[in-house]
Design a protein around this motif. Structure first.
Motif, PDB file in Angstrom:
ATOM      1  N   ASP A  99      27.829  22.957  28.898  1.00 46.50           N
ATOM      2  CA  ASP A  99      28.446  23.751  29.950  1.00 46.50           C
ATOM      3  C   ASP A  99      27.402  24.192  30.976  1.00 46.50           C
ATOM      4  O   ASP A  99      27.554  23.988  32.173  1.00 46.50           O
ATOM      5  CB  ASP A  99      29.126  24.965  29.308  1.00 46.50           C
ATOM      6  CG  ASP A  99      29.978  25.752  30.273  1.00 46.50           C
ATOM      7  OD1 ASP A  99      30.884  25.154  30.879  1.00 46.50           O
ATOM      8  OD2 ASP A  99      29.725  26.966  30.410  1.00 46.50           O
ATOM      9  N   VAL A 100      26.324  24.780  30.504  1.00 46.43           N
ATOM     10  CA  VAL A 100      25.254  25.253  31.383  1.00 46.43           C
ATOM     11  C   VAL A 100      24.538  24.067  32.021  1.00 46.43           C
ATOM     12  O   VAL A 100      24.262  24.065  33.221  1.00 46.43           O
ATOM     13  CB  VAL A 100      24.262  26.137  30.598  1.00 46.43           C
ATOM     14  CG1 VAL A 100      23.050  26.474  31.443  1.00 46.43           C
ATOM     15  CG2 VAL A 100      24.961  27.404  30.128  1.00 46.43           C
ATOM     16  N   ALA A 101      24.267  23.031  31.236  1.00 52.41           N
ATOM     17  CA  ALA A 101      23.555  21.865  31.753  1.00 52.41           C
ATOM     18  C   ALA A 101      24.339  21.187  32.875  1.00 52.41           C
ATOM     19  O   ALA A 101      23.755  20.747  33.866  1.00 52.41           O
ATOM     20  CB  ALA A 101      23.278  20.876  30.624  1.00 52.41           C
ATOM     21  N   PHE A 102      25.644  21.108  32.737  1.00 54.47           N
ATOM     22  CA  PHE A 102      26.469  20.451  33.750  1.00 54.47           C
ATOM     23  C   PHE A 102      26.279  21.130  35.102  1.00 54.47           C
ATOM     24  O   PHE A 102      26.029  20.468  36.110  1.00 54.47           O
ATOM     25  CB  PHE A 102      27.943  20.486  33.336  1.00 54.47           C
ATOM     26  CG  PHE A 102      28.821  19.638  34.216  1.00 54.47           C
ATOM     27  CD1 PHE A 102      29.172  18.364  33.825  1.00 54.47           C
ATOM     28  CD2 PHE A 102      29.296  20.109  35.429  1.00 54.47           C
ATOM     29  CE1 PHE A 102      29.983  17.566  34.625  1.00 54.47           C
ATOM     30  CE2 PHE A 102      30.096  19.331  36.236  1.00 54.47           C
ATOM     31  CZ  PHE A 102      30.441  18.054  35.837  1.00 54.47           C
ATOM     32  N   ASP A 103      26.414  22.448  35.134  1.00 50.23           N
ATOM     33  CA  ASP A 103      26.249  23.185  36.393  1.00 50.23           C
ATOM     34  C   ASP A 103      24.849  23.002  36.964  1.00 50.23           C
ATOM     35  O   ASP A 103      24.685  22.789  38.166  1.00 50.23           O
ATOM     36  CB  ASP A 103      26.520  24.673  36.184  1.00 50.23           C
ATOM     37  CG  ASP A 103      27.994  24.986  35.988  1.00 50.23           C
ATOM     38  OD1 ASP A 103      28.851  24.166  36.372  1.00 50.23           O
ATOM     39  OD2 ASP A 103      28.285  26.067  35.444  1.00 50.23           O
ATOM     40  N   VAL A 104      23.841  23.082  36.123  1.00 49.37           N
ATOM     41  CA  VAL A 104      22.453  22.954  36.577  1.00 49.37           C
ATOM     42  C   VAL A 104      22.210  21.563  37.153  1.00 49.37           C
ATOM     43  O   VAL A 104      21.647  21.411  38.250  1.00 49.37           O
ATOM     44  CB  VAL A 104      21.466  23.268  35.433  1.00 49.37           C
ATOM     45  CG1 VAL A 104      20.044  22.873  35.808  1.00 49.37           C
ATOM     46  CG2 VAL A 104      21.541  24.738  35.059  1.00 49.37           C
ATOM     47  N   ILE A 105      22.640  20.529  36.435  1.00 42.72           N
ATOM     48  CA  ILE A 105      22.416  19.166  36.901  1.00 42.72           C
ATOM     49  C   ILE A 105      23.180  18.902  38.187  1.00 42.72           C
ATOM     50  O   ILE A 105      22.633  18.371  39.156  1.00 42.72           O
ATOM     51  CB  ILE A 105      22.798  18.151  35.802  1.00 42.72           C
ATOM     52  CG1 ILE A 105      21.809  18.251  34.636  1.00 42.72           C
ATOM     53  CG2 ILE A 105      22.836  16.732  36.358  1.00 42.72           C
ATOM     54  CD1 ILE A 105      22.241  17.493  33.401  1.00 42.72           C
ATOM     55  N   MET A 106      24.438  19.286  38.216  1.00 43.64           N
ATOM     56  CA  MET A 106      25.263  19.020  39.396  1.00 43.64           C
ATOM     57  C   MET A 106      24.698  19.712  40.640  1.00 43.64           C
ATOM     58  O   MET A 106      24.522  19.079  41.686  1.00 43.64           O
ATOM     59  CB  MET A 106      26.701  19.487  39.143  1.00 43.64           C
ATOM     60  CG  MET A 106      27.656  19.209  40.270  1.00 43.64           C
ATOM     61  SD  MET A 106      28.008  17.465  40.567  1.00 43.64           S
ATOM     62  CE  MET A 106      29.014  17.074  39.146  1.00 43.64           C
ATOM     63  N   THR A 107      24.406  20.991  40.539  1.00 42.31           N
ATOM     64  CA  THR A 107      23.932  21.724  41.716  1.00 42.31           C
ATOM     65  C   THR A 107      22.508  21.320  42.111  1.00 42.31           C
ATOM     66  O   THR A 107      22.185  21.306  43.292  1.00 42.31           O
ATOM     67  CB  THR A 107      24.030  23.247  41.522  1.00 42.31           C
ATOM     68  OG1 THR A 107      23.277  23.627  40.376  1.00 42.31           O
ATOM     69  CG2 THR A 107      25.474  23.685  41.378  1.00 42.31           C
ATOM     70  N   SER A 108      21.666  20.966  41.145  1.00 45.24           N
ATOM     71  CA  SER A 108      20.311  20.539  41.510  1.00 45.24           C
ATOM     72  C   SER A 108      20.342  19.186  42.218  1.00 45.24           C
ATOM     73  O   SER A 108      19.576  18.958  43.157  1.00 45.24           O
ATOM     74  CB  SER A 108      19.382  20.516  40.298  1.00 45.24           C
ATOM     75  OG  SER A 108      19.762  19.512  39.391  1.00 45.24           O
TER      76      SER A 108
END
Length: 183
Positions: A99-108
């Motif tokens: 969940d956290v990784a998805f947001d981080v990867i997508m926004t980065s």
């Protein structure tokens, strides 16, 4: 989700051409006709219909697309036979780490392509108190890319949604051209 090994291939490409930016969805440029869009995405099972009564134009939707190596539901909206808006909805990740990784990867990945977002609500809160996370990149061409993650708790159930909106400046007309039915 494959965590750090996820390679997000953003088809919403920004190609510098002087002060303007060219926005596309998986190689299809905004402004393309519905026919051109369907030809370029023939294997993705898009089905096109007139927009629902609450909107204008035509919609092509598919529940079997992928974006950034993630399964997604996608709606491409056309106004006057020109692609103006693509909404990509992602299923919630399988666990809290993903969940956290998805947001981080997508926004980065978005930040690497478009620079620092021009609007950030990370986290934000709706008037009903529900949390949301939103980053927006406004391009010089007046196009915009919006990544939004929100949670809604209703009747003991939690709805979690992640969306990526790719919109040309013409997408503004989707709202202004709608006329409510006479009562």
């Amino acid at each position: 989700m494959a965590g750090a090994t996820v390679a997000l291939i953003f088809a919403a490409q920004a190609v510098a051409a002087g002060p303007t930016v060219d926005l596309s969805y998986k190689g299809t440029r905004f402004g393309a006709s519905e026919q051109a869009f369907l030809q370029q995405h023939a294997g993705e099972n898009f089905v096109c219909t007139d927009a629902p009564p609450s909107s204008v134009g035509r919609w092509c939707s598919s529940k079997s697309t992928t974006f950034g190596n993630e399964r997604s539901n996608t709606i491409a909206q056309f106004l006057n036979n020109r692609l103006v808006l693509v909404t990509i909805s992602f299923a919630p990740p399988a666990n809290d780490v993903a969940d956290v990784a998805f947001d981080v990867i997508m926004t980065s990945q978005l930040q690497q392509r478009y620079g620092k977002p021009t609007e950030v609500y990370w986290p934000g809160q709706t008037s009903q108190g529900a949390p949301f996370w939103k980053k927006v990149w406004h391009l010089k061409s007046r196009a915009a890319i919006t990544y939004m993650h929100f949670n809604i708790d209703a009747n003991g159930s939690r709805l979690e949604q992640r969306n990526l909106f790719l919109q040309s400046k013409e997408a503004e007309k989707l709202v202004t051209q709608h006329k409510p039915p006479d009562m």
